[in-house]
Design a protein around this motif. Structure first.
Motif, PDB file in Angstrom:
ATOM      1  N   GLY A  68       0.806  -1.231   0.000  1.00 55.40           N
ATOM      2  CA  GLY A  68       0.000   0.000   0.000  1.00 55.40           C
ATOM      3  C   GLY A  68       0.834   1.273   0.000  1.00 55.40           C
ATOM      4  N   THR A  69       2.113   1.165  -0.360  1.00 60.06           N
ATOM      5  CA  THR A  69       2.951   2.371  -0.335  1.00 60.06           C
ATOM      6  C   THR A  69       2.987   3.095  -1.684  1.00 60.06           C
ATOM      7  OG1 THR A  69       4.870   0.972  -0.720  1.00 60.06           O
ATOM      8  CG2 THR A  69       4.440   1.620   1.562  1.00 60.06           C
ATOM      9  N   ILE A  70       2.648   2.385  -2.772  1.00 60.17           N
ATOM     10  CA  ILE A  70       2.485   3.079  -4.061  1.00 60.17           C
ATOM     11  C   ILE A  70       1.107   2.750  -4.623  1.00 60.17           C
ATOM     12  CG2 ILE A  70       4.969   3.039  -4.608  1.00 60.17           C
ATOM     13  CD1 ILE A  70       4.204   0.863  -6.791  1.00 60.17           C
ATOM     14  N   ARG A  71       0.719   3.483  -5.643  1.00 62.82           N
ATOM     15  CA  ARG A  71      -0.535   3.221  -6.361  1.00 62.82           C
ATOM     16  C   ARG A  71      -0.212   3.070  -7.854  1.00 62.82           C
ATOM     17  NH1 ARG A  71      -4.012   1.391  -2.812  1.00 62.82           N
ATOM     18  NH2 ARG A  71      -2.014   0.430  -2.597  1.00 62.82           N
ATOM     19  N   SER A  72      -1.211   2.635  -8.623  1.00 56.70           N
ATOM     20  CA  SER A  72      -0.990   2.341 -10.028  1.00 56.70           C
ATOM     21  C   SER A  72      -2.227   2.700 -10.832  1.00 56.70           C
ATOM     22  CB  SER A  72      -0.709   0.847 -10.186  1.00 56.70           C
ATOM     23  OG  SER A  72      -1.839   0.112  -9.725  1.00 56.70           O
ATOM     24  N   ALA A  73      -2.040   2.814 -12.150  1.00 51.85           N
ATOM     25  CA  ALA A  73      -3.192   3.092 -13.019  1.00 51.85           C
ATOM     26  C   ALA A  73      -3.156   2.161 -14.225  1.00 51.85           C
ATOM     27  CB  ALA A  73      -3.179   4.552 -13.460  1.00 51.85           C
ATOM     28  N   PHE A  74      -4.321   2.021 -14.840  1.00 53.89           N
ATOM     29  CA  PHE A  74      -4.470   1.143 -15.999  1.00 53.89           C
ATOM     30  C   PHE A  74      -4.934   2.013 -17.161  1.00 53.89           C
ATOM     31  CE2 PHE A  74      -7.144  -1.924 -18.446  1.00 53.89           C
ATOM     32  CZ  PHE A  74      -6.138  -2.824 -18.775  1.00 53.89           C
ATOM     33  N   ALA A  75      -4.112   2.125 -18.198  1.00 55.32           N
ATOM     34  CA  ALA A  75      -4.410   3.064 -19.281  1.00 55.32           C
ATOM     35  C   ALA A  75      -4.746   2.311 -20.564  1.00 55.32           C
ATOM     36  CB  ALA A  75      -3.229   4.011 -19.487  1.00 55.32           C
ATOM     37  N   MET A  76      -6.029   2.121 -20.773  1.00 55.06           N
ATOM     38  CA  MET A  76      -6.477   1.447 -21.996  1.00 55.06           C
ATOM     39  C   MET A  76      -7.297   2.402 -22.866  1.00 55.06           C
ATOM     40  SD  MET A  76      -8.310  -2.229 -22.428  1.00 55.06           S
ATOM     41  CE  MET A  76      -9.973  -1.947 -21.932  1.00 55.06           C
ATOM     42  N   THR A  77      -8.266   3.075 -22.251  1.00 52.73           N
ATOM     43  CA  THR A  77      -9.225   3.889 -23.006  1.00 52.73           C
ATOM     44  C   THR A  77      -8.552   5.100 -23.662  1.00 52.73           C
ATOM     45  OG1 THR A  77     -10.909   3.200 -21.454  1.00 52.73           O
ATOM     46  CG2 THR A  77     -11.422   5.115 -22.784  1.00 52.73           C
ATOM     47  N   GLU A  78      -8.977   5.384 -24.903  1.00 55.20           N
ATOM     48  CA  GLU A  78      -8.407   6.513 -25.647  1.00 55.20           C
ATOM     49  C   GLU A  78      -9.515   7.453 -26.099  1.00 55.20           C
ATOM     50  OE1 GLU A  78      -6.065   4.887 -28.850  1.00 55.20           O
ATOM     51  OE2 GLU A  78      -4.815   3.728 -27.458  1.00 55.20           O
ATOM     52  N   PRO A  79      -9.241   8.765 -26.086  1.00 53.77           N
ATOM     53  CA  PRO A  79     -10.289   9.709 -26.500  1.00 53.77           C
ATOM     54  C   PRO A  79     -10.645   9.595 -27.983  1.00 53.77           C
ATOM     55  CG  PRO A  79      -8.217  10.874 -25.995  1.00 53.77           C
ATOM     56  CD  PRO A  79      -8.022   9.445 -25.599  1.00 53.77           C
ATOM     57  N   ALA A  80      -9.681   9.162 -28.799  1.00 58.45           N
ATOM     58  CA  ALA A  80      -9.896   9.233 -30.248  1.00 58.45           C
ATOM     59  C   ALA A  80     -10.645   8.045 -30.836  1.00 58.45           C
ATOM     60  CB  ALA A  80      -8.533   9.381 -30.944  1.00 58.45           C
ATOM     61  N   VAL A  81     -10.748   6.943 -30.075  1.00 52.96           N
ATOM     62  CA  VAL A  81     -11.426   5.763 -30.637  1.00 52.96           C
ATOM     63  C   VAL A  81     -12.453   5.209 -29.655  1.00 52.96           C
ATOM     64  CG1 VAL A  81      -9.474   5.074 -32.101  1.00 52.96           C
ATOM     65  CG2 VAL A  81      -9.660   4.141 -29.780  1.00 52.96           C
ATOM     66  N   ALA A  82     -13.435   4.489 -30.191  1.00 56.07           N
ATOM     67  CA  ALA A  82     -14.463   3.860 -29.333  1.00 56.07           C
ATOM     68  C   ALA A  82     -13.808   2.702 -28.606  1.00 56.07           C
ATOM     69  CB  ALA A  82     -15.635   3.382 -30.187  1.00 56.07           C
ATOM     70  N   HIS A 119       0.494   9.043  -4.797  1.00 53.42           N
ATOM     71  CA  HIS A 119       1.410   7.903  -4.683  1.00 53.42           C
ATOM     72  C   HIS A 119       1.493   7.083  -5.968  1.00 53.42           C
ATOM     73  CE1 HIS A 119       0.454   7.860  -0.054  1.00 53.42           C
ATOM     74  NE2 HIS A 119       1.061   8.967  -0.447  1.00 53.42           N
ATOM     75  N   CYS A 120       0.834   7.529  -7.025  1.00 54.57           N
ATOM     76  CA  CYS A 120       0.834   6.709  -8.250  1.00 54.57           C
ATOM     77  C   CYS A 120       2.237   6.668  -8.856  1.00 54.57           C
ATOM     78  CB  CYS A 120      -0.159   7.244  -9.281  1.00 54.57           C
ATOM     79  SG  CYS A 120      -0.277   6.130 -10.707  1.00 54.57           S
ATOM     80  N   ALA A 121       2.749   5.457  -9.025  1.00 54.43           N
ATOM     81  CA  ALA A 121       4.127   5.301  -9.511  1.00 54.43           C
ATOM     82  C   ALA A 121       4.191   4.658 -10.886  1.00 54.43           C
ATOM     83  CB  ALA A 121       4.916   4.439  -8.519  1.00 54.43           C
ATOM     84  N   VAL A 122       3.151   3.917 -11.257  1.00 54.59           N
ATOM     85  CA  VAL A 122       3.303   3.096 -12.464  1.00 54.59           C
ATOM     86  C   VAL A 122       1.981   2.980 -13.228  1.00 54.59           C
ATOM     87  CG1 VAL A 122       2.887   0.916 -11.193  1.00 54.59           C
ATOM     88  CG2 VAL A 122       4.261   0.891 -13.287  1.00 54.59           C
ATOM     89  N   LEU A 123       2.151   2.889 -14.563  1.00 57.09           N
ATOM     90  CA  LEU A 123       0.995   2.712 -15.433  1.00 57.09           C
ATOM     91  C   LEU A 123       1.128   1.386 -16.167  1.00 57.09           C
ATOM     92  CD1 LEU A 123       1.320   6.163 -17.277  1.00 57.09           C
ATOM     93  CD2 LEU A 123      -0.156   5.704 -15.310  1.00 57.09           C
ATOM     94  N   ILE A 124       0.023   0.691 -16.319  1.00 58.06           N
ATOM     95  CA  ILE A 124      -0.003  -0.438 -17.250  1.00 58.06           C
ATOM     96  C   ILE A 124      -0.719   0.084 -18.492  1.00 58.06           C
ATOM     97  CG2 ILE A 124      -0.868  -2.767 -17.682  1.00 58.06           C
ATOM     98  CD1 ILE A 124      -0.546  -3.335 -14.696  1.00 58.06           C
ATOM     99  N   VAL A 125       0.008   0.107 -19.602  1.00 54.77           N
ATOM    100  CA  VAL A 125      -0.488   0.782 -20.796  1.00 54.77           C
ATOM    101  C   VAL A 125      -0.753  -0.232 -21.897  1.00 54.77           C
ATOM    102  CG1 VAL A 125       0.025   2.560 -22.524  1.00 54.77           C
ATOM    103  CG2 VAL A 125       0.931   2.795 -20.202  1.00 54.77           C
ATOM    104  N   MET A 126      -1.930  -0.117 -22.495  1.00 58.95           N
ATOM    105  CA  MET A 126      -2.250  -0.980 -23.637  1.00 58.95           C
ATOM    106  C   MET A 126      -2.069  -0.180 -24.924  1.00 58.95           C
ATOM    107  SD  MET A 126      -4.929  -3.781 -24.128  1.00 58.95           S
ATOM    108  CE  MET A 126      -6.093  -4.093 -25.431  1.00 58.95           C
ATOM    109  N   GLY A 127      -1.459  -0.794 -25.924  1.00 55.40           N
ATOM    110  CA  GLY A 127      -1.272  -0.116 -27.197  1.00 55.40           C
ATOM    111  C   GLY A 127      -1.105  -1.126 -28.310  1.00 55.40           C
ATOM    112  N   LYS A 128      -0.859  -0.584 -29.513  1.00 56.01           N
ATOM    113  CA  LYS A 128      -0.789  -1.461 -30.687  1.00 56.01           C
ATOM    114  C   LYS A 128       0.666  -1.689 -31.093  1.00 56.01           C
ATOM    115  CE  LYS A 128      -4.362  -1.543 -33.457  1.00 56.01           C
ATOM    116  NZ  LYS A 128      -5.392  -1.321 -34.456  1.00 56.01           N
TER     117      LYS A 128
END
Ligand code: FAD
Length: 409
Positions: free
Chosen positions: A129-143, A177-186
């Motif tokens: 519980g000392t860092i936080r994370s985010a999940f980046a999949m959704t994009e503004p330009a596509v459905a 505390h967010c330290a890291v992103l999990i990013v989805m891409g092509k």
């Protein structure tokens, strides 16, 4: 033991969790509000939360979601369901027990697909519980509800990939505390549709990553934030591709199953709290010579709320049971069904509770307005209702597929 009984250990956690909610969490809600107001920064981490985290952890009320025993108590989904429901009753509770989205899903991804380095660098501090994370999949330009549309480019260059594109709604990315992103891409536009995407582990302070803004939700700036993020020539070493190139779609499927049902469990807790508040208020206020609770329509709402909560709880438990016994993949119709039903039903109950509260219901003096905003977003986050209904309808239609082609005499 019948299927309606809790296991001994789940019952034991439930008792302790209920006690901790009464003695620590509910009384802290006002302190939390006060500290947030005084800070004047919507993404501030108030000291009360860190205190509660420490106290919860000391009591072993920590990482209860995590299915693997080496990282937590190793409860099944069925055992976790009543616990997540209790946490859902207070908007500050999930993080207090280190059981909040999207960190839970990300921790599962790191557990299942991370390298030893990822586990050391990110999973361990996430579990602590000392860092936080985010999940980046959704994009503004596509459905983005159709994940095959995701197009942030990930181009191989030597030992690295170079990322360019724009994400939004990355929840938690504004948490201090967010330290890291999990990013989805092509990674490969030429591959089969479900093999084009990959997921990569990207430190939030990597050069080229810019958090542009926090997206308001019905005017609220949620504490964890829903970020719009720009990726401009971000270099990611090939070792930080999760599970290998082309596995992005498969990982997102693995990740979203538990995440979705956890949302539903918490939504039931919110609905229960709204029903409780609705009853208390309806008993306490009088109009035209009788308590508000004496009106038939109010009693009808209360009765319907009880009936509906019992129904979504049963479907949640059945889904959790199937996830435990036949796996997330074979439980996908039920996961889709409860992901549609629970937020919609909880939303209606909260809405009626707001009505019973009168003007007070839409203020922030009571937790209902914020609960409404949150539940409304759940009809979109982790897949809009229509996309889950599509999954269910396709499954139903498949049963009769042969009928259409069969020659009738
Ligand atoms: C509060 C919040 C938090 C979020 N957190 C995250 C996060 O942490 N990480 C992340 O990556 N994303 C996150 N999201 C994004 C969310 O997952 C997406 O908004 C969602 O998947 C829908 O994608 P979209 O917004 O691109 O809508 P689109 O794909 O453009 O769809 C728009 C609408 O089209 C309709 N539609 C789509 N397909 C069909 C169909 N087959 N049949 C009928 N109608 C259809 C639906 O009504 C849908 O709502 C979050 C969203 C919110 C609101």
């Amino acid at each position: 033991m019948s299927m309606f009984d809790l296991s001994e250990r789940a019952e034991e956690y439930r008792t302790r969790l209920l006690e901790f909610m009464d003695s620590h969490v509910y009384p802290a809600e006002a302190v939390y509000d006060e500290q947030m107001r005084a800070a004047g920064d919507p993404h501030y981490q108030p000291p009360i939360l860190e205190q509660l985290k420490e106290q919860a952890r000391e009591r072993g009320l920590w990482n209860l979601f995590h299915p693997y025993p080496e990282w937590g108590p190793g409860l099944t989904n069925l055992e976790y369901a009543p616990l997540a429901e209790i946490m859902g009753r207070s908007h500050i509770a999930p993080e207090v027990f280190n059981c909040n989205a999207p960190d839970t899903g990300n921790m599962e991804v790191f557990t299942l697909f991370g390298t030893d380095e990822h586990k050391q660098k990110y999973l361990k501090p996430l579990l602590e519980g000392t860092i936080r994370s985010a999940f980046a999949m959704t994009e503004p330009a596509v459905a983005s509800s159709d994940a095959t549309n995701i197009e942030l480019s990930m181009v191989r260059d030597g030992d690295d990939y170079v990322l360019n594109g724009r994400k939004w709604f990355a929840s938690n990315a504004l948490h201090p505390h967010c330290a890291v992103l999990i990013v989805m891409g092509k990674t490969d536009p030429e591959a089969a549709p479900h093999r084009q995407q990959s997921m990569m582990v990207v430190p939030i302070d990597a050069p080229g990553v810019t958090v542009l803004r926090g997206l308001p939700v019905f005017g609220y700036q949620d504490r964890e934030g829903h970020a719009e993020i720009d990726f401009d020539n971000v270099r990611v070493p090939a070792k930080d591709v999760l599970a290998g190139e082309g596995e992005g779609f498969a990982i997102s499927q693995a990740r979203l199953g538990p995440g979705r049902i956890h949302h539903c469990m918490r939504a039931i807790g919110m609905a229960e709290r709204a029903l409780e508040l609705m009853c208390r208020r309806a008993n306490a206020r009088t109009t035209f010579g009788k308590p508000v609770s004496a009106n038939a329509n109010i009693q009808d709402w209360i009765a319907e709320a009880r009936i509906d909560i019992e129904m979504i709880r049963l479907l949640t438990l059945k889904t959790a049971y199937l996830m435990d016994t036949v796996g997330n993949k074979h439980a996908r119709t039920e996961i889709a069904a409860i992901k549609v039903a629970a937020p919609q039903i909880a939303l209606q109950i909260v809405d009626r509770a707001i009505q019973v509260y009168g003007g007070a219901g839409v203020t922030d003096d009571f937790p209902l307005a914020m609960a409404w905003a949150h539940l409304r977003t759940l009809r979109l986050a982790d897949g809009p209702d229509e996309v889950h209904k599509r999954t269910i309808a396709r499954q139903e239609l498949r049963k009769y597929r042969d009928d259409a082609t069969a020659k009738k005499p």
